[in-house]
Write a protein that holds these residues in place. Structure first.
Motif, short mmCIF file in Angstrom:
data_model
loop_
_atom_site.label_atom_id
_atom_site.label_comp_id
_atom_site.label_asym_id
_atom_site.label_seq_id
_atom_site.Cartn_x
_atom_site.Cartn_y
_atom_site.Cartn_z
N ALA A 1 -14.75 -0.91 8.80
CA ALA A 1 -14.52 -0.33 7.47
C ALA A 1 -13.73 -1.30 6.59
N HIS A 2 -12.77 -1.99 7.21
CA HIS A 2 -12.00 -3.00 6.47
C HIS A 2 -12.92 -4.12 5.99
N LYS A 3 -13.74 -4.60 6.90
CA LYS A 3 -14.62 -5.73 6.60
C LYS A 3 -15.61 -5.39 5.48
N VAL A 4 -16.20 -4.22 5.57
CA VAL A 4 -17.20 -3.80 4.58
C VAL A 4 -16.58 -3.64 3.19
N THR A 5 -15.41 -3.00 3.14
CA THR A 5 -14.85 -2.68 1.83
C THR A 5 -14.10 -3.86 1.21
N ALA A 6 -13.61 -4.78 2.04
CA ALA A 6 -12.92 -5.96 1.50
C ALA A 6 -13.84 -6.76 0.59
N LEU A 7 -15.14 -6.67 0.84
CA LEU A 7 -16.10 -7.43 0.03
C LEU A 7 -16.42 -6.74 -1.29
N MET A 8 -15.80 -5.59 -1.54
CA MET A 8 -16.09 -4.86 -2.77
C MET A 8 -14.80 -4.60 -3.56
N PRO A 9 -14.15 -5.71 -4.00
CA PRO A 9 -12.84 -5.56 -4.65
C PRO A 9 -12.89 -4.76 -5.95
N SER A 10 -14.05 -4.71 -6.61
CA SER A 10 -14.13 -3.98 -7.89
C SER A 10 -14.16 -2.47 -7.69
N VAL A 11 -14.31 -2.04 -6.44
CA VAL A 11 -14.27 -0.60 -6.18
C VAL A 11 -13.19 -0.29 -5.14
N HIS A 12 -12.06 -1.02 -5.30
CA HIS A 12 -10.80 -0.85 -4.55
C HIS A 12 -10.65 -1.75 -3.34
N GLY A 13 -11.74 -2.35 -2.86
CA GLY A 13 -11.60 -3.38 -1.83
C GLY A 13 -11.08 -2.85 -0.50
N ALA A 14 -10.35 -3.71 0.19
CA ALA A 14 -9.86 -3.39 1.54
C ALA A 14 -8.83 -2.25 1.49
N PRO A 15 -8.68 -1.54 2.59
CA PRO A 15 -7.65 -0.49 2.64
C PRO A 15 -6.25 -1.04 2.35
N VAL A 16 -5.38 -0.16 1.85
CA VAL A 16 -3.97 -0.54 1.67
C VAL A 16 -3.14 -0.12 2.88
N GLY A 17 -3.76 0.59 3.82
CA GLY A 17 -3.04 0.97 5.01
C GLY A 17 -3.92 1.80 5.92
N ALA A 18 -3.51 1.88 7.18
CA ALA A 18 -4.22 2.72 8.15
C ALA A 18 -3.19 3.18 9.19
N GLY A 19 -3.35 4.39 9.66
CA GLY A 19 -2.45 4.90 10.68
C GLY A 19 -1.45 5.88 10.11
N ASP A 20 -0.17 5.61 10.34
CA ASP A 20 0.88 6.56 9.98
C ASP A 20 0.95 6.81 8.47
N PRO A 21 0.65 8.03 8.03
CA PRO A 21 0.69 8.31 6.58
C PRO A 21 2.08 8.16 5.98
N ARG A 22 3.12 8.28 6.83
CA ARG A 22 4.49 8.21 6.30
C ARG A 22 4.84 6.83 5.75
N MET A 23 4.13 5.81 6.22
CA MET A 23 4.41 4.47 5.67
C MET A 23 4.08 4.41 4.18
N LEU A 24 3.24 5.34 3.72
CA LEU A 24 2.92 5.42 2.29
C LEU A 24 3.68 6.57 1.61
N GLY A 25 4.57 7.19 2.37
CA GLY A 25 5.33 8.31 1.81
C GLY A 25 4.56 9.62 1.78
N ILE A 26 3.49 9.70 2.55
CA ILE A 26 2.70 10.93 2.61
C ILE A 26 3.25 11.79 3.75
N GLU A 27 3.76 12.97 3.38
CA GLU A 27 4.42 13.83 4.37
C GLU A 27 3.42 14.62 5.19
N ASP A 28 2.42 15.17 4.52
CA ASP A 28 1.51 16.10 5.21
C ASP A 28 0.06 15.73 4.91
N ILE A 29 -0.57 15.15 5.89
CA ILE A 29 -1.94 14.67 5.70
C ILE A 29 -2.90 15.82 5.42
N ASP A 30 -2.51 17.04 5.80
CA ASP A 30 -3.39 18.19 5.58
C ASP A 30 -3.18 18.85 4.22
#
Lengths: 240, 240
Positions: free
Chosen positions: A153-182
């Motif tokens: 998913a990283h590889k595919v989307t990194a090649l499309m920078p005009s539509v947000h490109g590669a992920p900004v993170g994966a895994g623990d939502p708290r690293m982005l300050g997201i408390e409740d993924i649900d």
């Protein structure tokens, strides 16, 4: 109605129309924050047809709009024509729905599409780089992805920078300050399968979070997940 | 002194400083013409230090500047401080010198660097998409590349869209309206080897061609090929 999973192969866009007096600040904001705000088109003030969808009116083509006054949501009409002003400058901004066909082609499942839902979106604690009077946090979209396919998913989307490109993170939502993924701030909560990892992409709803914080007098946007579908093939936004 | 071949591994940038009153038109122009004008940084009006090179002054760090009045070149100082105005908004725009290390690493020879010359640049007959008061033709840089390596050069540079990305053409210069490959409009004529093909990339000197046509009252730019060398690693501008 969400446009997730609709019009496969066609690029989708976020929309924001803002008074001319604020357009420089906004355009500068997009330049300083290219991950959440990759610009696909900018119309002239008062113009209502984009080069990316020449047979449609930007005030009616998205399924639903949001009307903003001083950073507050005032209405959610299906047709924004009654709210139009001739000093509005419309921006179309890349949308991650555009890379979903590429993900599918690479064998990456789309849980939200399979469940007939909108994608989950969250306001993060990452502050965007301010521009003039505009400031605010980054919004991300999240997709549950089998751990073995996160690299793909990283590889595919990194090649499309005009539509947000590669992920900004994966895994623990708290690293982005997201408390409740649900409990997403926009869109729907999406069920995941065992072994799925949450993967986060910068999101074109960021300008709406910026409107709430920066409180310009007026703006029109699309409703999150109810995108402006263009006639541009999604591969037009793939590099390499 | 040209910065071609200098500071390998560091991104280089084109520079244009234009009055605040013209900054929106220029920023819109860059958005509408991302191949020649990929923006790397925009400073606030009057600001003289870029986030991309924090220990330098944008008025002195390039080897040479050009001073423009009403679209005419008035001076070429090594130091632009005497010409500075506090209403100037400085833009740094990607430069193809940034992908030259990647070309070298991929085994693609750089004839101009080997010959100690500036790259060749030409005004084409491709008209940029206008924005407000700004209009003008696209400028391209040209590199002689062995025919067997043209595909490699395409592949390497396509992954670096912020520094002009893939070539806009290769082969017959007349398809771009270039009459005499040995008489570049900017930079130096470069000798080629048997079997070399001219390959053309959109060029960040385009804003200077736009100044000549659109005649804003005042602007400062770098001199072609005498770039603003940043502290950013060139791989920061590679996607995927």
């Amino acid at each position: 109605m969400t446009t997730a999973g609709q019009a496969p192969g066609q690029a989708q866009a976020n929309l924001i129309a803002i008074p001319r007096d604020w357009a420089y600040d906004f355009l500068l904001f997009t330049h300083r924050n290219p991950k959440p705000c990759p610009v696909l088109d900018v119309l002239d003030a008062g113009e209502t047809v984009s080069a990316l969808k020449q047979d449609a009116d930007v005030r009616t083509h998205a399924p639903r709009y949001r009307i903003w006054e001083n950073g507050e949501l005032k209405a959610e009409p299906e047709n924004a024509t009654d709210y139009w002003r001739d000093d509005l400058v419309t921006f179309l901004i890349g949308c991650s729905f555009t890379f979903e066909t590429a993900l599918t082609n690479a064998g990456v499942p789309l849980r939200h599409v399979d469940q007939g839902k909108n994608v989950s979106m969250y306001v993060t604690d990452i502050q965007c780089r301010p521009a003039g009077r505009l400031h605010g946090p980054m919004v991300v979209s999240m997709r549950w992805i089998p751990e073995s396919l996160v690299d793909m998913a990283h590889k595919v989307t990194a090649l499309m920078p005009s539509v947000h490109g590669a992920p900004v993170g994966a895994g623990d939502p708290r690293m982005l300050g997201i408390e409740d993924i649900d409990a997403p701030d926009f869109g729907d909560a999406v069920e995941h399968e065992p072994g799925d990892v949450p993967v986060f992409w910068a999101c074109g709803v960021t300008p709406q979070a910026v409107l709430m914080k920066s409180r310009p007098p007026f703006a029109i946007t699309h409703a999150p997940g109810q995108m402006f579908v263009t006639d541009m093939p999604d591969f037009a936004y793939r590099v390499g």
